[in-house]
Design a protein around this motif. Structure first.
Motif, short mmCIF file in Angstrom:
data_model
loop_
_atom_site.label_atom_id
_atom_site.label_comp_id
_atom_site.label_asym_id
_atom_site.label_seq_id
_atom_site.Cartn_x
_atom_site.Cartn_y
_atom_site.Cartn_z
N VAL A 42 0.84 -1.21 0.00
CA VAL A 42 0.00 0.00 0.00
C VAL A 42 0.87 1.25 0.00
N VAL A 43 1.90 1.28 0.83
CA VAL A 43 2.75 2.46 0.93
C VAL A 43 3.51 2.69 -0.38
N ILE A 44 4.09 1.63 -0.93
CA ILE A 44 4.85 1.77 -2.18
C ILE A 44 3.95 2.27 -3.30
N TYR A 45 2.77 1.68 -3.41
CA TYR A 45 1.85 2.10 -4.47
C TYR A 45 1.40 3.54 -4.26
N ALA A 46 0.99 3.87 -3.05
CA ALA A 46 0.47 5.21 -2.77
C ALA A 46 1.52 6.28 -3.03
N VAL A 47 2.74 6.07 -2.54
CA VAL A 47 3.80 7.05 -2.73
C VAL A 47 4.12 7.22 -4.21
N THR A 48 4.26 6.10 -4.91
CA THR A 48 4.63 6.16 -6.33
C THR A 48 3.54 6.78 -7.17
#
Length: 386
Positions: A360-366
């Motif tokens: 979730v964090v990787i997707y959201a940030v990217t």
């Protein structure tokens, strides 16, 4: 620096969402498939799921490892689905434009994305090694090293898909000649499946390699990617029977369960014989992967009427996220490396411990970065035009 075995991380690079009708109907060039937008986003999340569970490749008798293997089995459809979308959109290209235009549109877009993204990643990794954990790149940093790494796909290992899709683009004019001939398409699909999947299966079953060597010299039909490319077009344009979405959901779930269980078994989990070497055939090379991929593709296809009934605002958001998928694919590795090298403490421990949180964090940030950059570029272009 995070590197990835060939687990199937990939990204669709074809933005055509309008496709012709079946081979027996007039083209519906105004139609935009909503399910393709949804499938783009779902497969993008599956790509990251594969990348946050790479510890599957280091077998150990732990719940964490079993969980990682399960994530690999669930997300392995990402590569095939993106090839299927590409085939669905492109094998009928001759209805829309010439072969010359096809190459100009497709190769330019893919080539530009590959070169520019590779350059950006190389500069980030080489100039800021401590921020991205990429000291090896900094040690050999320079124009010659960039060219060598680019030719060897050694800058961002996730970019292997772009090299593969270029191969499919090169043979698309040939494959397109068979696109509207249902029997010929069936022939290509059956032979491709028999060679690309059947030969490795026979090897796994113990047939000596010397009995299969002649078939291994059929490079065109040894392409598993081409099978998905053909299937995407065939399923949309030549398959008239319909299966309820819930059936496809069950098939996809059953296929994932079979791959998961087989992966545990072949790696010695049940017998207590785990070794340091991970045997990936059960997930990455098994014909069951084809079943899961087709089921996911057709599941979303059957949901098209329901997706069209979704409020326009929600569909607009889906389109925005779908439009950002290429950028997420191109640049989520730097985000992964940066988070790994810089985020510590309780939150860093949580990211390391919970793969789904990491996803979730990787997707959201990217995706936030990609959408913001795209809008800045659009504003700059408008300003220049004025």
């Amino acid at each position: 620096m995070v590197t990835m075995p060939d687990t199937g991380a990939v990204m669709v690079v074809d933005d055509d969402k309008t496709v012709a009708g079946s081979a027996h109907t007039a083209p519906d060039t105004q139609r935009r498939w909503v399910f393709v937008d949804v499938l783009n986003v779902v497969a993008c999340l599956a790509v990251i799921l594969l990348h946050v569970s790479l510890n599957a490749f280091s077998p150990e008798p732990s719940r964490t490892w079993v969980e990682a293997v399960a994530f690999q089995a669930v997300g392995i459809f990402a590569v095939p689905v993106y090839f299927m979308i590409s085939g669905m959109n492109l094998l009928g290209y001759q209805r829309r434009y010439s072969t010359r235009t096809f190459f100009r549109k497709r190769l330019w877009r893919v080539g530009k994305a590959l070169v520019l993204a590779s350059l950006v990643c190389y500069l980030l990794f080489g100039l800021f090694p401590s921020a991205f954990g990429t000291q090896a790149v900094a040690d050999s940093f320079g124009p010659v090293d960039f060219v060598k790494r680019f030719l060897a796909d050694d800058i961002n290992s996730f970019y292997w898909f772009l090299y593969s899709i270029i191969y499919l683009y090169m043979i698309t004019p040939l494959l397109s000649l068979a696109a509207d001939d249902k029997r010929l398409m069936q022939y290509l699909i059956v032979v491709d499946f028999a060679i690309a999947w059947g030969v490795p299966l026979l090897e796994r079953l113990g047939v000596a390699e010397r009995y299969l060597e002649s078939l291994l010299h059929w490079p065109l039909y040894m392409s598993q990617d081409m099978l998905y490319f053909l299937l995407g077009y065939y399923l949309i344009h030549h398959v008239e029977w319909r299966v309820p979405a819930w059936v496809w959901l069950l098939v996809a779930g059953a296929a994932a369960a079979v791959m998961f269980g087989t992966a545990l078994w072949t790696n010695g989990y049940f017998s207590g014989g785990l070794s340091g070497e991970y045997h990936n055939y059960a997930v990455n090379g098994s014909p069951v992967r084809v079943v899961e991929s087709v089921a996911v593709f057709m599941l979303l296809r059957e949901c098209e009427p329901r997706l069209r009934a979704v409020p326009e605002r929600a569909r607009g958001l889906i389109r925005v996220l779908s439009g950002a998928v290429l950028g997420v694919y191109l640049f989520h590795l730097p985000v992964i490396n940066w988070l790994t090298a810089n985020v510590h403490g309780a939150f860093g421990d949580a990211l390391a411990r919970y793969p789904l949180l990491r996803l979730v964090v990787i997707y959201a940030v990217t995706v936030v970065i990609v959408i913001a950059v795209k809008r800045l570029i659009a504003v700059a272009r408008n300003a220049i035009r004025r």
